[in-house]
Design a protein around this motif. Structure first.
Motif, PDB file in Angstrom:
ATOM      1  N   ILE A   1       0.875  -1.175   0.000  1.00 15.53           N
ATOM      2  CA  ILE A   1       0.000   0.000   0.000  1.00 15.53           C
ATOM      3  C   ILE A   1       0.911   1.224   0.000  1.00 15.53           C
ATOM      4  O   ILE A   1       1.782   1.365   0.869  1.00 15.53           O
ATOM      5  N   GLN A   2       0.703   2.096  -0.985  1.00 15.70           N
ATOM      6  CA  GLN A   2       1.594   3.247  -1.158  1.00 15.70           C
ATOM      7  C   GLN A   2       0.780   4.534  -1.126  1.00 15.70           C
ATOM      8  O   GLN A   2      -0.331   4.605  -1.676  1.00 15.70           O
ATOM      9  N   TYR A   3       1.343   5.552  -0.482  1.00 11.61           N
ATOM     10  CA  TYR A   3       0.670   6.854  -0.387  1.00 11.61           C
ATOM     11  C   TYR A   3       1.113   7.730  -1.542  1.00 11.61           C
ATOM     12  O   TYR A   3       2.305   7.932  -1.771  1.00 11.61           O
ATOM     13  N   ASN A   4       0.152   8.278  -2.285  1.00  9.37           N
ATOM     14  CA  ASN A   4       0.413   9.193  -3.382  1.00  9.37           C
ATOM     15  C   ASN A   4       0.199  10.619  -2.871  1.00  9.37           C
ATOM     16  O   ASN A   4      -0.939  11.059  -2.692  1.00  9.37           O
ATOM     17  N   ALA A   5       1.309  11.324  -2.604  1.00 10.04           N
ATOM     18  CA  ALA A   5       1.203  12.643  -1.980  1.00 10.04           C
ATOM     19  C   ALA A   5       0.484  13.670  -2.850  1.00 10.04           C
ATOM     20  O   ALA A   5      -0.376  14.398  -2.350  1.00 10.04           O
ATOM     21  N   PRO A   6       0.815  13.827  -4.156  1.00 15.38           N
ATOM     22  CA  PRO A   6       0.112  14.843  -4.948  1.00 15.38           C
ATOM     23  C   PRO A   6      -1.399  14.628  -4.983  1.00 15.38           C
ATOM     24  O   PRO A   6      -2.169  15.581  -4.999  1.00 15.38           O
ATOM     25  N   GLN A   7      -1.838  13.366  -5.008  1.00 17.29           N
ATOM     26  CA  GLN A   7      -3.271  13.083  -5.075  1.00 17.29           C
ATOM     27  C   GLN A   7      -3.891  12.862  -3.694  1.00 17.29           C
ATOM     28  O   GLN A   7      -5.104  12.702  -3.595  1.00 17.29           O
ATOM     29  N   ARG A   8      -3.050  12.866  -2.654  1.00 18.15           N
ATOM     30  CA  ARG A   8      -3.502  12.599  -1.286  1.00 18.15           C
ATOM     31  C   ARG A   8      -4.415  11.374  -1.263  1.00 18.15           C
ATOM     32  O   ARG A   8      -5.573  11.428  -0.850  1.00 18.15           O
ATOM     33  N   GLN A   9      -3.826  10.252  -1.667  1.00 21.58           N
ATOM     34  CA  GLN A   9      -4.600   9.026  -1.777  1.00 21.58           C
ATOM     35  C   GLN A   9      -3.671   7.826  -1.618  1.00 21.58           C
ATOM     36  O   GLN A   9      -2.511   7.862  -2.026  1.00 21.58           O
ATOM     37  N   TYR A  10      -4.209   6.755  -1.008  1.00 22.25           N
ATOM     38  CA  TYR A  10      -3.480   5.500  -0.913  1.00 22.25           C
ATOM     39  C   TYR A  10      -3.863   4.622  -2.109  1.00 22.25           C
ATOM     40  O   TYR A  10      -4.992   4.678  -2.602  1.00 22.25           O
ATOM     41  N   ALA A  11      -2.897   3.815  -2.539  1.00 27.87           N
ATOM     42  CA  ALA A  11      -3.139   2.902  -3.656  1.00 27.87           C
ATOM     43  C   ALA A  11      -2.472   1.566  -3.351  1.00 27.87           C
ATOM     44  O   ALA A  11      -1.490   1.486  -2.613  1.00 27.87           O
ATOM     45  N   LEU A  12      -3.016   0.499  -3.947  1.00 26.86           N
ATOM     46  CA  LEU A  12      -2.480  -0.853  -3.782  1.00 26.86           C
ATOM     47  C   LEU A  12      -1.626  -1.204  -4.996  1.00 26.86           C
ATOM     48  O   LEU A  12      -2.052  -1.033  -6.141  1.00 26.86           O
ATOM     49  N   LEU A  13      -0.415  -1.685  -4.737  1.00 31.90           N
ATOM     50  CA  LEU A  13       0.458  -2.189  -5.780  1.00 31.90           C
ATOM     51  C   LEU A  13       0.705  -3.668  -5.513  1.00 31.90           C
ATOM     52  O   LEU A  13       0.939  -4.058  -4.360  1.00 31.90           O
ATOM     53  N   VAL A  14       0.641  -4.487  -6.543  1.00 34.74           N
ATOM     54  CA  VAL A  14       0.829  -5.922  -6.383  1.00 34.74           C
ATOM     55  C   VAL A  14       2.294  -6.255  -6.630  1.00 34.74           C
ATOM     56  O   VAL A  14       2.865  -5.878  -7.653  1.00 34.74           O
ATOM     57  N   ASP A  15       2.900  -6.951  -5.675  1.00 35.04           N
ATOM     58  CA  ASP A  15       4.293  -7.366  -5.815  1.00 35.04           C
ATOM     59  C   ASP A  15       4.364  -8.713  -6.527  1.00 35.04           C
ATOM     60  O   ASP A  15       3.333  -9.339  -6.833  1.00 35.04           O
TER      61      ASP A  15
END
Length: 299
Positions: free
Chosen positions: A234-248
């Motif tokens: 789970i990564q925080y996107n600062a410009p969009q102020r939103q969390y997103a899920l990335l699959v490893d």
């Protein structure tokens, strides 16, 4: 006068005096106004907006030189303040900033920053505002210009918090609070550590327990062996102020595992593209390996 002349005068024989000379009238002087107008001064050099634009670009670039070759700490946004005491000043700067062509000035600024080895994030934000009295608080000031630089260190004033809890399966903690100020990346996997293909040891922040792990409670259910040790992030996107899920790598179908997001509106999104960020909504359920379900919510 002689006697003879007196006699002639007495009897009217004296010749009349010639009439007085009449002065010739002075020639009339007419004032002729010239129809030619004075030539307008020819402006030399580039139009006023061009040098003003160059000055503005140099101001921003010089203030950001501290970020040369430092993409990890580069600003995520810039706010430009311009002091314009008169409407004419504001109109000039609107031309300088290509106000009629949104995004053009930011593109030119981004290009010149890159030429100076200052690389900003892909979705960096740019804003500008005009002031008539005084400039607001800024990171940098020069003349009538002010520049507020927004980087990760300054986002701490308004942290974005989220919570992750297990609905199905067992995690080491009852809940995990994600704080965008403390960290921007939160690894999910079975066990505390995993070794990546490059040899780097990965530390999981959200730990999924298996039946051989300390703290595992068999009463709460079976083990979570279908979850990879390096399953997702789970990564925080600062410009969009939103969390997103990335699959490893461990959470992709090629590894025999599946990852999907079940949204509150009952739609299901399969997360099966490596490196792609899947934005998380409040109330999303993240399914890992078909056995573990995590509930994501914003605080």
């Amino acid at each position: 006068m002689s006697f003879l002349e007196n006699v002639k005068k007495l009897f009217g024989f004296t010749p009349a005096e010639p009439p007085a000379a009449v002065a010739a009238p002075a020639p009339e002087i007419r004032r002729v106004e010239s129809t030619q107008t004075a030539p307008k001064p020819v402006r030399s050099g580039p139009p006023p907006a061009a040098p003003r634009r160059d000055q503005l670009l140099r101001f921003i670039i010089n203030k950001l030189r501290a970020y040369q070759n430092e993409p990890e700490t580069a600003p995520i946004g810039l706010k430009l303040a311009i002091l314009c005491p008169t409407p004419e000043d504001e109109e000039l700067y609107r031309v300088v900033l290509w106000a009629s062509q949104p995004g053009k000035f930011q593109q030119e600024l981004n290009r010149q920053l890159a030429d100076n080895y200052i690389v900003l994030p892909k979705n960096w934000q740019f804003e500008y505002a005009f002031f008539t009295d005084e400039l607001p608080a800024s990171t940098y000031r020069e003349g009538n210009l002010g520049l507020l630089v927004l980087d990760h260190s300054k986002t701490g004033a308004v942290p974005l918090l989220a919570r992750v809890v297990a609905l199905v399966g067992q995690t080491e903690q009852a809940e995990y609070v994600l704080n965008s100020v403390q960290k921007t990346t939160f690894c999910i996997g079975r066990g505390h550590t995993a070794q990546t293909t490059s040899g780097r040891v990965r530390t999981n922040d959200i730990v999924i327990l298996n039946d051989e792990d300390a703290g595992f409670d068999p009463i709460k259910g079976a083990g979570n062996g279908a979850v990879s040790r390096a399953h997702a992030t789970i990564q925080y996107n600062a410009p969009q102020r939103q969390y997103a899920l990335l699959v490893d790598s461990g959470g992709l179908p090629a590894s025999g595992n599946k990852t999907k997001i079940m949204h509150p509106d009952n739609t299901i999104e399969r997360a099966d593209i490596a490196g792609m960020g899947y934005p998380l909504r409040d109330g999303d359920q993240i399914e890992l390996g078909g056995e573990v379900v995590l509930l994501f919510s914003y605080l």
